[in-house]
Scaffold this motif. Structure first.
Motif, PDB file in Angstrom:
ATOM      1  N   THR A  39      76.389 -13.743   1.823  1.00 34.63           N
ATOM      2  CA  THR A  39      76.688 -13.337   0.449  1.00 34.63           C
ATOM      3  C   THR A  39      77.925 -14.054  -0.068  1.00 34.63           C
ATOM      4  OG1 THR A  39      75.733 -11.142   0.853  1.00 34.63           O
ATOM      5  CG2 THR A  39      77.182 -11.374  -1.055  1.00 34.63           C
ATOM      6  N   VAL A  40      78.954 -14.121   0.762  1.00 34.14           N
ATOM      7  CA  VAL A  40      80.186 -14.810   0.379  1.00 34.14           C
ATOM      8  C   VAL A  40      79.913 -16.291   0.085  1.00 34.14           C
ATOM      9  CG1 VAL A  40      82.470 -15.541   1.184  1.00 34.14           C
ATOM     10  CG2 VAL A  40      81.662 -13.214   1.663  1.00 34.14           C
ATOM     11  N   THR A  41      79.200 -16.936   0.990  1.00 34.20           N
ATOM     12  CA  THR A  41      78.936 -18.371   0.833  1.00 34.20           C
ATOM     13  C   THR A  41      78.089 -18.660  -0.395  1.00 34.20           C
ATOM     14  OG1 THR A  41      79.021 -18.622   3.247  1.00 34.20           O
ATOM     15  CG2 THR A  41      78.028 -20.419   1.989  1.00 34.20           C
ATOM     16  N   LEU A  42      77.033 -17.884  -0.591  1.00 36.85           N
ATOM     17  CA  LEU A  42      76.158 -18.100  -1.742  1.00 36.85           C
ATOM     18  C   LEU A  42      76.899 -17.898  -3.056  1.00 36.85           C
ATOM     19  CD1 LEU A  42      72.801 -16.424  -0.611  1.00 36.85           C
ATOM     20  CD2 LEU A  42      73.171 -18.845  -1.127  1.00 36.85           C
ATOM     21  N   ASN A  43      77.752 -16.870  -3.118  1.00 34.93           N
ATOM     22  CA  ASN A  43      78.517 -16.635  -4.344  1.00 34.93           C
ATOM     23  C   ASN A  43      79.434 -17.810  -4.667  1.00 34.93           C
ATOM     24  OD1 ASN A  43      77.838 -14.098  -5.571  1.00 34.93           O
ATOM     25  ND2 ASN A  43      78.683 -13.071  -3.786  1.00 34.93           N
ATOM     26  N   LEU A  44      80.071 -18.371  -3.652  1.00 31.38           N
ATOM     27  CA  LEU A  44      80.965 -19.502  -3.874  1.00 31.38           C
ATOM     28  C   LEU A  44      80.203 -20.740  -4.348  1.00 31.38           C
ATOM     29  CD1 LEU A  44      83.370 -19.191  -0.790  1.00 31.38           C
ATOM     30  CD2 LEU A  44      83.903 -18.709  -3.183  1.00 31.38           C
ATOM     31  N   VAL A  45      79.095 -21.034  -3.696  1.00 32.70           N
ATOM     32  CA  VAL A  45      78.324 -22.237  -4.032  1.00 32.70           C
ATOM     33  C   VAL A  45      77.722 -22.122  -5.426  1.00 32.70           C
ATOM     34  CG1 VAL A  45      76.293 -23.608  -3.429  1.00 32.70           C
ATOM     35  CG2 VAL A  45      77.842 -22.809  -1.630  1.00 32.70           C
ATOM     36  N   ILE A  46      77.034 -21.021  -5.686  1.00 31.36           N
ATOM     37  CA  ILE A  46      76.357 -20.848  -6.970  1.00 31.36           C
ATOM     38  C   ILE A  46      77.376 -20.742  -8.101  1.00 31.36           C
ATOM     39  CG2 ILE A  46      74.879 -19.313  -8.325  1.00 31.36           C
ATOM     40  CD1 ILE A  46      73.420 -18.635  -5.727  1.00 31.36           C
ATOM     41  N   GLY A  47      78.455 -20.000  -7.873  1.00 34.51           N
ATOM     42  CA  GLY A  47      79.482 -19.855  -8.899  1.00 34.51           C
ATOM     43  C   GLY A  47      80.102 -21.184  -9.289  1.00 34.51           C
ATOM     44  N   PHE A  48      80.353 -22.054  -8.304  1.00 31.83           N
ATOM     45  CA  PHE A  48      80.961 -23.355  -8.580  1.00 31.83           C
ATOM     46  C   PHE A  48      80.001 -24.261  -9.347  1.00 31.83           C
ATOM     47  CE2 PHE A  48      81.751 -27.793  -7.357  1.00 31.83           C
ATOM     48  CZ  PHE A  48      83.053 -27.936  -7.821  1.00 31.83           C
ATOM     49  N   VAL A  49      78.751 -24.337  -8.903  1.00 36.48           N
ATOM     50  CA  VAL A  49      77.774 -25.210  -9.559  1.00 36.48           C
ATOM     51  C   VAL A  49      77.541 -24.767 -11.003  1.00 36.48           C
ATOM     52  CG1 VAL A  49      75.366 -25.970  -9.546  1.00 36.48           C
ATOM     53  CG2 VAL A  49      76.654 -25.852  -7.399  1.00 36.48           C
ATOM     54  N   PHE A  50      77.410 -23.458 -11.207  1.00 37.80           N
ATOM     55  CA  PHE A  50      77.194 -22.935 -12.557  1.00 37.80           C
ATOM     56  C   PHE A  50      78.366 -23.293 -13.467  1.00 37.80           C
ATOM     57  CE2 PHE A  50      77.453 -19.677 -15.829  1.00 37.80           C
ATOM     58  CZ  PHE A  50      76.144 -19.589 -16.276  1.00 37.80           C
ATOM     59  N   MET A  51      79.585 -23.149 -12.955  1.00 36.87           N
ATOM     60  CA  MET A  51      80.780 -23.449 -13.736  1.00 36.87           C
ATOM     61  C   MET A  51      80.802 -24.914 -14.163  1.00 36.87           C
ATOM     62  SD  MET A  51      84.760 -23.452 -12.513  1.00 36.87           S
ATOM     63  CE  MET A  51      84.393 -24.775 -11.349  1.00 36.87           C
ATOM     64  N   VAL A  52      80.571 -25.824 -13.239  1.00 39.27           N
ATOM     65  CA  VAL A  52      80.655 -27.256 -13.528  1.00 39.27           C
ATOM     66  C   VAL A  52      79.610 -27.678 -14.556  1.00 39.27           C
ATOM     67  CG1 VAL A  52      80.367 -29.564 -12.554  1.00 39.27           C
ATOM     68  CG2 VAL A  52      81.680 -27.839 -11.302  1.00 39.27           C
ATOM     69  N   VAL A  53      78.364 -27.258 -14.339  1.00 39.08           N
ATOM     70  CA  VAL A  53      77.276 -27.658 -15.244  1.00 39.08           C
ATOM     71  C   VAL A  53      77.532 -27.141 -16.658  1.00 39.08           C
ATOM     72  CG1 VAL A  53      74.823 -27.376 -15.750  1.00 39.08           C
ATOM     73  CG2 VAL A  53      75.570 -27.821 -13.404  1.00 39.08           C
ATOM     74  N   CYS A  54      77.936 -25.878 -16.764  1.00 41.52           N
ATOM     75  CA  CYS A  54      78.138 -25.285 -18.092  1.00 41.52           C
ATOM     76  C   CYS A  54      79.362 -25.853 -18.802  1.00 41.52           C
ATOM     77  CB  CYS A  54      78.250 -23.766 -17.977  1.00 41.52           C
ATOM     78  SG  CYS A  54      76.707 -22.976 -17.501  1.00 41.52           S
ATOM     79  N   MET A  55      80.405 -26.172 -18.054  1.00 39.30           N
ATOM     80  CA  MET A  55      81.588 -26.776 -18.660  1.00 39.30           C
ATOM     81  C   MET A  55      81.258 -28.135 -19.269  1.00 39.30           C
ATOM     82  SD  MET A  55      84.545 -25.223 -18.737  1.00 39.30           S
ATOM     83  CE  MET A  55      85.708 -24.127 -17.920  1.00 39.30           C
ATOM     84  N   VAL A  56      80.442 -28.922 -18.582  1.00 36.25           N
ATOM     85  CA  VAL A  56      80.105 -30.267 -19.044  1.00 36.25           C
ATOM     86  C   VAL A  56      79.304 -30.222 -20.342  1.00 36.25           C
ATOM     87  CG1 VAL A  56      78.785 -32.351 -18.500  1.00 36.25           C
ATOM     88  CG2 VAL A  56      80.216 -31.278 -16.739  1.00 36.25           C
ATOM     89  N   PHE A  57      78.404 -29.237 -20.459  1.00 39.37           N
ATOM     90  CA  PHE A  57      77.506 -29.175 -21.617  1.00 39.37           C
ATOM     91  C   PHE A  57      77.794 -27.956 -22.498  1.00 39.37           C
ATOM     92  CE2 PHE A  57      75.182 -31.282 -18.140  1.00 39.37           C
ATOM     93  CZ  PHE A  57      74.917 -32.510 -18.737  1.00 39.37           C
ATOM     94  N   LEU A  58      79.052 -27.558 -22.577  1.00 35.33           N
ATOM     95  CA  LEU A  58      79.399 -26.303 -23.233  1.00 35.33           C
ATOM     96  C   LEU A  58      78.993 -26.267 -24.708  1.00 35.33           C
ATOM     97  CD1 LEU A  58      80.639 -23.534 -23.065  1.00 35.33           C
ATOM     98  CD2 LEU A  58      82.900 -24.554 -23.422  1.00 35.33           C
ATOM     99  N   ASP A  59      79.408 -27.241 -25.492  1.00 30.84           N
ATOM    100  CA  ASP A  59      79.124 -27.222 -26.938  1.00 30.84           C
ATOM    101  C   ASP A  59      77.624 -27.276 -27.244  1.00 30.84           C
ATOM    102  OD1 ASP A  59      81.807 -27.003 -27.389  1.00 30.84           O
ATOM    103  OD2 ASP A  59      81.914 -28.655 -28.824  1.00 30.84           O
ATOM    104  N   PRO A  60      76.873 -28.188 -26.618  1.00 27.88           N
ATOM    105  CA  PRO A  60      75.417 -28.191 -26.883  1.00 27.88           C
ATOM    106  C   PRO A  60      74.746 -26.876 -26.505  1.00 27.88           C
ATOM    107  CG  PRO A  60      76.082 -30.237 -25.810  1.00 27.88           C
ATOM    108  CD  PRO A  60      77.269 -29.328 -25.763  1.00 27.88           C
TER     109      PRO A  60
END
Length: 458
Positions: A100-121
């Motif tokens: 649970t700890v590992t999955l939260n870290l991995v998914i949370g990081f990937v989601f953050m990066v992808v959404c930050m890059v394409f935030l305005d669109p």
């Protein structure tokens, strides 16, 4: 009472007392969480203005999408842990915590990066206009920066409940709420940091609560605790977590799609003020629905444990008690919404146009609100016992199958009111779908008791 005994009581203690013991802390926590969401929105509406409220409404899909990934891990893992504790498989439960700890870290990081890059669109796609985009962007930049913390915080709270510590989960939420309220008044009202201040208050309070949660799970005397060798992802455990978590994931993702579509429909038929009114009405509905989510969270470990232990009579008693409690709570909320819509809307807005639209929207949105609780409880019941396909269908029935087509068709006849009417229509239709499915399952259970669940069932 030692830690194993705390887990065993899920299969021994009277079900009514257990549901009260587990649901009350969750209800208190969810209610408090609703309170700080209301304070956030009310502060933004009162201090920043109606355009900011509309901008905040645009961020709902983002919040739902983030919650979808968090639920896929948190709910999936906690349900699996409950079943394994019911089967006395403590080693697997321990490894589920680490995964649970590992999955939260991995998914949370990937989601953050992808959404930050394409935030305005993404925000434009979600329905942001030139007026509301700056507010939505400012809020989400900070929320996304703390996304890993948010995922971990909610995931650890779910595991606390599964491990027989509902009060500790409540304490974590209450601390988060209290600290968030203090920081909102400091950042928004005093320092005048606007919508960024509200986002910063949320992330900061969750960070502090997560530190306390990790300290709890670092205690080696606990039945479930953090230690070496449990963090490496195991395919079978991840598969089980995802299999259970796919239902709440799809529910939250569907909510994201619906809010995007609804934002665009409200903007099309009523402009930015209609989007703001929808944001306010949605906040009121979700605040009341949090009571039901508290009951559902209290129900989950009890149903999961007794299903794993093959104590089906206790499992079903918990289901009926949960349905009764959820219905009673939302019936009270429905009465309040019907009698005092303008007074409720005034908490969020002072602008006369926004106030009138919000009060009208609250009444229409909540026309059959009292039937929603039983549908939510039954949907989560099937999730708790590993009936993923049924849970997914019930999760999607209200939003994709019914609400989406109605929100497109009804405005053709009733314009802006048609968008509002689509919500109570879909509430009642999904409720009508749920009852026959539950009746069919109960007949099947009575005719042939289910076998002990295996990894495939989970």
């Amino acid at each position: 009472m030692d830690n194993k005994q705390k887990a065993l009581e899920l299969g021994q203690k009277p079900v009514g007392k257990l549901l009260w013991q587990y649901a009350l802390p969750a209800i208190v926590a969810m209610t408090a969480s609703s309170l700080y969401n209301i304070i956030d929105r009310a502060s933004i509406g009162q201090v920043v203005g109606p355009e900011a409220i509309a901008g905040l409404g645009i961020t709902f899909p983002f919040m739902n999408l983030s919650a979808a990934f968090g639920a896929a891990v948190g709910v999936g893992a906690s349900t699996c842990i409950s079943v394994k504790l019911g089967q006395r498989d403590y080693d697997t439960a321990q490894h589920l915590l680490g995964n649970t700890v590992t999955l939260n870290l991995v998914i949370g990081f990937v989601f953050m990066v992808v959404c930050m890059v394409f935030l305005d669109p993404i925000l434009r796609f979600f329905g942001a206009s030139d007026v509301t985009l700056p507010y939505a962007r400012e809020f989400m930049q900070i929320i996304l920066a703390g996304n890993m913390i948010t995922h971990m915080y909610f995931g650890m709270n779910a595991v606390l409940r599964a491990a027989g510590k509902p009060r500790h989960a409540m304490y974590a939420t209450l601390f988060t709420v209290g600290m968030n309220i203090v920081l909102v008044f400091a950042f928004v009202w005093w320092l005048r940091w606007g919508i960024r201040g509200a986002a910063l208050a949320t992330v900061t309070s969750q960070t502090m609560a997560l530190c306390w949660q990790m300290r709890l799970f670092s205690n080696k005397k606990e039945l479930l605790h953090l230690k070496r060798g449990i963090y490496r992802l195991k395919a079978d455990l991840v598969k089980n977590i995802v299999a259970i978590g796919v239902s709440p994931f799809l529910m939250q993702t569907t909510s994201c799609i619906i809010v995007i579509f609804m934002n665009n429909q409200f903007f099309r038929y009523g402009g930015d003020m209609a989007v703001g009114a929808y944001s306010i009405a949605n906040s009121v509905v979700m605040a009341l629905f949090m009571f039901v989510m508290g009951i559902v969270q209290g129900m989950q470990p009890i149903v999961g444990y007794n299903f794993g232990a093959q104590k089906y009579d206790r499992m079903l008693r918990c289901l009926w008690l949960s349905i009764a409690a959820a219905t009673a709570i939302l019936l009270l909320g429905w009465i309040m919404g019907m009698l005092f819509p303008r007074q409720i809307a005034r908490i969020f807005a002072t602008d006369p146009v926004l106030l009138d639209m919000s009060a009208h929207g609250i009444v229409l949105d909540m026309l059959v609100f009292f039937v929603v609780g039983s549908q939510a409880v039954i949907t989560n019941f099937f999730q708790c016992i590993g009936k993923v396909k049924i849970s997914i269908f019930l999760s999607l029935s209200r939003q994709l199958i019914v609400l989406l087509p109605l929100a497109f068709v009804l405005p053709l006849f009733w314009q802006l009111d048609g968008v509002w009417y689509s919500m109570p229509f879909s509430d009642f239709a999904s409720f009508a779908m749920t009852l026959p499915i539950l009746w069919w399952y109960l007949r099947k259970l009575k005719a042939r008791p289910l076998p002990l669940p295996t990894g495939k069932d989970l």
